[in-house]
Design a protein around this motif. Structure first.
Motif, PDB file in Angstrom:
ATOM      1  N   TYR A 204      40.324  48.012  38.792  1.00  0.00           N
ATOM      2  CA  TYR A 204      39.213  47.063  38.814  1.00  0.00           C
ATOM      3  C   TYR A 204      37.967  47.619  39.498  1.00  0.00           C
ATOM      4  O   TYR A 204      36.923  46.972  39.513  1.00  0.00           O
ATOM      5  N   SER A 205      38.080  48.830  40.053  1.00  0.00           N
ATOM      6  CA  SER A 205      36.878  49.478  40.563  1.00  0.00           C
ATOM      7  C   SER A 205      36.022  49.997  39.414  1.00  0.00           C
ATOM      8  O   SER A 205      34.843  50.315  39.590  1.00  0.00           O
ATOM      9  N   ASP A 206      36.605  50.081  38.242  1.00  0.00           N
ATOM     10  CA  ASP A 206      35.895  50.507  37.039  1.00  0.00           C
ATOM     11  C   ASP A 206      35.426  49.257  36.282  1.00  0.00           C
ATOM     12  O   ASP A 206      36.243  48.366  36.000  1.00  0.00           O
ATOM     13  N   PRO A 207      34.157  49.155  35.946  1.00  0.00           N
ATOM     14  CA  PRO A 207      33.669  47.961  35.226  1.00  0.00           C
ATOM     15  C   PRO A 207      34.468  47.663  33.967  1.00  0.00           C
ATOM     16  O   PRO A 207      34.680  46.499  33.620  1.00  0.00           O
ATOM     17  N   GLN A 208      34.940  48.720  33.283  1.00  0.00           N
ATOM     18  CA  GLN A 208      35.732  48.507  32.077  1.00  0.00           C
ATOM     19  C   GLN A 208      37.022  47.753  32.389  1.00  0.00           C
ATOM     20  O   GLN A 208      37.472  46.911  31.603  1.00  0.00           O
ATOM     21  N   GLY A 209      37.600  48.040  33.560  1.00  0.00           N
ATOM     22  CA  GLY A 209      38.835  47.361  33.940  1.00  0.00           C
ATOM     23  C   GLY A 209      38.627  45.879  34.133  1.00  0.00           C
ATOM     24  O   GLY A 209      39.494  45.067  33.780  1.00  0.00           O
ATOM     25  N   VAL A 210      37.487  45.495  34.682  1.00  0.00           N
ATOM     26  CA  VAL A 210      37.183  44.069  34.879  1.00  0.00           C
ATOM     27  C   VAL A 210      36.817  43.420  33.548  1.00  0.00           C
ATOM     28  O   VAL A 210      37.188  42.268  33.280  1.00  0.00           O
ATOM     29  N   GLU A 211      36.091  44.145  32.719  1.00  0.00           N
ATOM     30  CA  GLU A 211      35.716  43.596  31.409  1.00  0.00           C
ATOM     31  C   GLU A 211      36.948  43.223  30.586  1.00  0.00           C
ATOM     32  O   GLU A 211      36.930  42.248  29.829  1.00  0.00           O
ATOM     33  N   GLU A 212      38.028  43.991  30.743  1.00  0.00           N
ATOM     34  CA  GLU A 212      39.253  43.694  30.005  1.00  0.00           C
ATOM     35  C   GLU A 212      39.831  42.328  30.379  1.00  0.00           C
ATOM     36  O   GLU A 212      40.521  41.701  29.574  1.00  0.00           O
ATOM     37  N   LEU A 213      39.542  41.882  31.597  1.00  0.00           N
ATOM     38  CA  LEU A 213      40.068  40.589  32.053  1.00  0.00           C
ATOM     39  C   LEU A 213      39.424  39.421  31.322  1.00  0.00           C
ATOM     40  O   LEU A 213      39.968  38.321  31.296  1.00  0.00           O
ATOM     41  N   LEU A 214      38.249  39.653  30.755  1.00  0.00           N
ATOM     42  CA  LEU A 214      37.528  38.563  30.101  1.00  0.00           C
ATOM     43  C   LEU A 214      38.143  38.180  28.766  1.00  0.00           C
ATOM     44  O   LEU A 214      37.754  37.170  28.163  1.00  0.00           O
ATOM     45  N   LEU A 215      39.100  38.976  28.311  1.00  0.00           N
ATOM     46  CA  LEU A 215      39.736  38.689  27.026  1.00  0.00           C
ATOM     47  C   LEU A 215      40.791  37.602  27.144  1.00  0.00           C
ATOM     48  O   LEU A 215      41.244  37.065  26.132  1.00  0.00           O
ATOM     49  N   GLY A 216      41.215  37.300  28.375  1.00  0.00           N
ATOM     50  CA  GLY A 216      42.242  36.276  28.579  1.00  0.00           C
ATOM     51  C   GLY A 216      41.843  35.298  29.668  1.00  0.00           C
ATOM     52  O   GLY A 216      40.691  35.268  30.124  1.00  0.00           O
ATOM     53  N   SER A 217      42.785  34.503  30.092  1.00  0.00           N
ATOM     54  CA  SER A 217      42.519  33.469  31.100  1.00  0.00           C
ATOM     55  C   SER A 217      43.139  33.802  32.452  1.00  0.00           C
ATOM     56  O   SER A 217      43.191  32.952  33.336  1.00  0.00           O
ATOM     57  N   GLU A 218      43.626  35.055  32.608  1.00  0.00           N
ATOM     58  CA  GLU A 218      44.331  35.404  33.843  1.00  0.00           C
ATOM     59  C   GLU A 218      43.446  35.270  35.075  1.00  0.00           C
ATOM     60  O   GLU A 218      43.878  34.767  36.117  1.00  0.00           O
ATOM     61  N   LEU A 219      42.184  35.731  34.969  1.00  0.00           N
ATOM     62  CA  LEU A 219      41.285  35.675  36.127  1.00  0.00           C
ATOM     63  C   LEU A 219      41.000  34.235  36.519  1.00  0.00           C
ATOM     64  O   LEU A 219      41.038  33.878  37.700  1.00  0.00           O
ATOM     65  N   GLN A 220      40.731  33.388  35.541  1.00  0.00           N
ATOM     66  CA  GLN A 220      40.493  31.972  35.827  1.00  0.00           C
ATOM     67  C   GLN A 220      41.726  31.341  36.479  1.00  0.00           C
ATOM     68  O   GLN A 220      41.603  30.619  37.487  1.00  0.00           O
ATOM     69  N   SER A 221      42.890  31.628  35.947  1.00  0.00           N
ATOM     70  CA  SER A 221      44.125  31.034  36.480  1.00  0.00           C
ATOM     71  C   SER A 221      44.360  31.442  37.933  1.00  0.00           C
ATOM     72  O   SER A 221      44.730  30.615  38.775  1.00  0.00           O
ATOM     73  N   LEU A 222      44.141  32.728  38.227  1.00  0.00           N
ATOM     74  CA  LEU A 222      44.390  33.204  39.587  1.00  0.00           C
ATOM     75  C   LEU A 222      43.380  32.619  40.570  1.00  0.00           C
ATOM     76  O   LEU A 222      43.741  32.223  41.687  1.00  0.00           O
ATOM     77  N   LEU A 223      42.113  32.555  40.170  1.00  0.00           N
ATOM     78  CA  LEU A 223      41.094  31.961  41.044  1.00  0.00           C
ATOM     79  C   LEU A 223      41.423  30.508  41.364  1.00  0.00           C
ATOM     80  O   LEU A 223      41.329  30.075  42.516  1.00  0.00           O
ATOM     81  N   ILE A 224      41.792  29.768  40.364  1.00  0.00           N
ATOM     82  CA  ILE A 224      42.112  28.353  40.579  1.00  0.00           C
ATOM     83  C   ILE A 224      43.378  28.215  41.425  1.00  0.00           C
ATOM     84  O   ILE A 224      43.484  27.334  42.283  1.00  0.00           O
ATOM     85  N   ALA A 225      44.336  29.120  41.199  1.00  0.00           N
ATOM     86  CA  ALA A 225      45.588  29.060  41.975  1.00  0.00           C
ATOM     87  C   ALA A 225      45.330  29.274  43.464  1.00  0.00           C
ATOM     88  O   ALA A 225      45.957  28.627  44.313  1.00  0.00           O
ATOM     89  N   THR A 226      44.410  30.168  43.813  1.00  0.00           N
ATOM     90  CA  THR A 226      44.136  30.427  45.232  1.00  0.00           C
ATOM     91  C   THR A 226      43.577  29.203  45.936  1.00  0.00           C
ATOM     92  O   THR A 226      43.719  29.055  47.158  1.00  0.00           O
ATOM     93  N   SER A 227      42.923  28.320  45.184  1.00  0.00           N
ATOM     94  CA  SER A 227      42.328  27.134  45.809  1.00  0.00           C
ATOM     95  C   SER A 227      43.170  25.879  45.656  1.00  0.00           C
ATOM     96  O   SER A 227      42.865  24.856  46.277  1.00  0.00           O
ATOM     97  N   SER A 228      44.232  25.943  44.856  1.00  0.00           N
ATOM     98  CA  SER A 228      45.017  24.723  44.621  1.00  0.00           C
ATOM     99  C   SER A 228      46.493  24.857  44.984  1.00  0.00           C
ATOM    100  O   SER A 228      47.167  23.859  45.214  1.00  0.00           O
ATOM    101  N   LEU A 229      47.007  26.086  45.026  1.00  0.00           N
ATOM    102  CA  LEU A 229      48.436  26.287  45.282  1.00  0.00           C
ATOM    103  C   LEU A 229      48.685  26.978  46.615  1.00  0.00           C
ATOM    104  O   LEU A 229      49.733  27.610  46.810  1.00  0.00           O
TER     105      LEU A 229
END
Length: 628
Positions: A204-229
């Motif tokens: 994730y230090s590489d911009p391409q690595g972060v861009e790959e996350l935008l193809l799914g919902s994993e980043l959204q799920s993890l962010l929400i989990a940190t604030s709700s679970l």
């Protein structure tokens, strides 16, 4: 723990390639040729040749045989890497990374596919598990990919293109959100965790690595989990999860910001945290809030979209509530989470689209060295809403730690650009408001606030007349004597800074106020007939002592102030203070100033006091003789 911390810990991760029983078979051809198998160049040549052989036959092998053949190369790769000290002689490393990453991704998908979250958690953990002497295939793949992410950028790109960025984040989500029954890490598990997390940080230090996350919902799920679970999440995976998310935050781009906004990730995280504030402890709430603010902060140089979303989602009231929860924390406890949150909040004060427009409200007279020439800059306050969180938290809390940290934060803002003091004081009047209630705050906070006042005078060369009026009113009311003493000592240092203050504090009425207080104390001394210190309470004695020092300073070099003293009929009362050794030096200094307007009267007072002193008052006689 940041990326560097994880990197350092990897030095202790053992390499078990030496103990692999199959590695001897792979090295045997070279042994027969008499070459030393431990030579790095030899090991890389062996790996290059065997990988090329694999690449030729792989299309003709079934998937199971293909994977088994590829896995046999991993002990040799790990051995070569260990012996090379980071110097790689492997021309096919990118093709190798592509193959290894693809197989690692396939194994993770098998562990996750079609399973409930709890089963997927067990299966993924088992895949990566280190089994001591006998390393599992999953562990070998993990360690190999982890090392490959430390190679050149082209090799890292091959790892990223395998689909691992999203899969790894999905694994992190289930590790964080679905803890095992015994949520603890043994030595081997810790090594797996460190490699797993560092591998993600590298990707994730590489911009391409972060861009790959935008193809799914994993980043959204993890962010929400940190604030709700938070309460039911894994203790051992909380810190790694936050470390990874902060790394993703640092690599934000316009597309990442758009993803976070369209998915309402920041908005939902704020809403979830706000609902949990009453159940989370302040430290936990601060940690989650700081994570949200990191995404806001790291995106702001590109776009203000996430800052606006934070503001529109009642982010500031949430921050204020979190800060006020620190009233539950003992003062002697270190609070790194609070410091981190305040640092981010202070940073928010300089985030804005335009510079603040305020009218010049300088009140004169001012010091000759004062010049209002502070220009707007990147470090100029632009966001008053963020600063109001600090201001309101100080006004409402009595927690010693929080009070001190807030005042330190305000000083930090001032030191960024002197203009910030004026922008804030001419709009929100924080220091003026603090002076009105400072007697209700802890003692250390009182001292710190007056140090801020002195900073304004000494470092900014500015006389804050409105604030000084509040200080004078504080002294007049003297609701808390200990706070009054702190205020008086601060004014004494300020008066000594420049003679201009002798005029300012005469015209403001401070000199008259102090003379009236001293008159009252002198009458008490005369009435009790007790010349010793026991006639006063300890605090009253200190107050009287400082008042005399201030009056002596105000009379120094000021004929007009000496006239005020005489016109108030204070000479007989000042003479009373001569009887107490604690007050004598400053009382003599005050009387000495009378010589500037009437030398004969001054001499008459001193000689009269000398004649009226008794034989037992030897020290008084000596002190009087010294000033004649």
């Amino acid at each position: 723990m940041d990326k560097e911390d994880f990197s350092k810990e990897q030095e202790n991760v053992p390499n078990k390639a030496d103990q692999q029983p199959n590695s001897g078979d792979l090295l045997q051809p070279e042994l027969l040729q008499g070459r030393h198998p431990q030579c790095p160049t030899t090991l890389w040549e062996m790996l290059e040749r065997q990988f090329l052989e694999y690449a030729q036959i792989a299309p003709f092998l079934n998937p199971e045989k293909q994977q088994r053949t590829l896995l046999k190369l991993l002990p040799l790769f790990l051995k070569a890497w260990e012996k090379s000290a980071g110097i790689i002689y492997f021309p096919s490393i990118q093709e190798f990374a592509e193959e290894i990453s693809k197989h690692f991704a396939q194994e993770i998908q098998k562990a996750l596919r079609g399973k409930p979250a709890e089963e997927a958690r067990l299966a993924t953990g088992k895949l990566l598990q280190w089994k001591g002497e006998e390393e599992s295939d999953g562990y070998l793949l993990l360690k190999s990919v982890y090392l490959l992410t430390q190679a050149d950028s082209e090799t890292l790109s091959k790892v990223i293109e395998s689909g691992l960025p999203g899969l790894l984040l999905q694994c992190l989500y289930i590790f964080f959100a679905f803890p095992l029954d015994k949520d603890e890490l043994f030595e081997g598990d810790s090594q797996v965790q460190r490699m797993f997390v560092q591998m993600m940080l590298n990707i994730y230090s590489d911009p391409q690595g972060v861009e790959e996350l935008l193809l799914g919902s994993e980043l959204q799920s993890l962010l929400i989990a940190t604030s709700s679970l938070w309460e039911q999440s894994s203790l051992s995976w909380k810190e790694p999860t936050f470390t990874v998310l902060k790394a993703i935050s640092k690599a934000q781009s316009p597309s990442v910001i758009s993803y976070l906004q369209t998915s309402n990730s920041i908005k939902m995280a704020i809403q979830n945290l706000s609902r949990l504030l009453d159940t989370l402890c302040p430290r936990e709430a601060s940690e989650v809030a700081s994570l949200i603010l990191y995404f806001v902060k790291d995106s702001h140089s590109i776009s203000s979209m996430l800052l606006l979303e934070f503001e529109n989602s009642d982010g500031y009231p949430m921050l204020l509530k979190i800060l006020l929860r620190y009233g539950e924390i003992s003062d002697n406890e270190a609070e790194p989470n609070l410091e981190e949150l305040l640092e981010l909040l202070v940073w928010l004060t300089i985030c804005g689209r335009t510079d603040l427009k305020v009218f010049d409200s300088v009140t004169y007279p001012q010091l000759d060295s004062f010049k209002f020439q502070y220009e707007p800059s990147e470090m100029t306050v632009k966001n008053l809403q963020a600063f109001q969180v600090l201001q309101n938290a100080f006004l409402k809390t009595s927690n010693p730690l929080l009070c001190r940290k807030i005042l330190s934060s305000i000083k930090t803002i001032w030191t960024w650009n002197g203009r910030n003091f004026f922008l804030l004081e001419w709009t929100l009047q924080p220091i003026s408001q603090f002076m009105e209630i400072i007697h209700l705050k802890p003692a250390l906070a009182q001292m710190q606030l007056f140090q801020l006042l002195e900073f304004v005078v000494f470092d900014l060369s500015f006389i804050p007349h409105e604030i000084l009026k509040k200080v004078q009113n504080l002294i007049k009311e003297s609701l808390v004597p200990s706070c009054t003493l702190v205020a008086l000592r601060s004014l004494h240092r300020i008066i000594a800074h420049n003679l201009l203050f002798t005029d300012i504090f005469r015209d403001s009425g401070l000199l008259g106020l102090l003379l009236a207080q001293l008159r009252k104390q002198a009458k008490i001394m005369r009435k009790t007939g007790n010349r010793g210190s026991s006639s006063f309470e300890y605090m009253d004695k200190d107050l009287t002592c400082v008042m005399l020092k201030i009056v002596a300073s105000l009379l120094q070099g000021s004929v007009r102030n000496a006239v005020v003293l005489k016109d108030h009929g204070m000479i007989p009362f000042i003479k009373i203070f001569l009887d107490d050794e604690c007050y004598r030096s400053d009382s003599l200094s005050i009387l000495e100033q009378l010589s500037t307007i009437n030398t004969e009267e001054y001499m008459s007072i001193i000689i009269g006091a000398l004649c009226s002193s008794t034989q037992g008052e030897l020290h008084l006689k000596l002190d009087l003789l010294k000033v004649i």
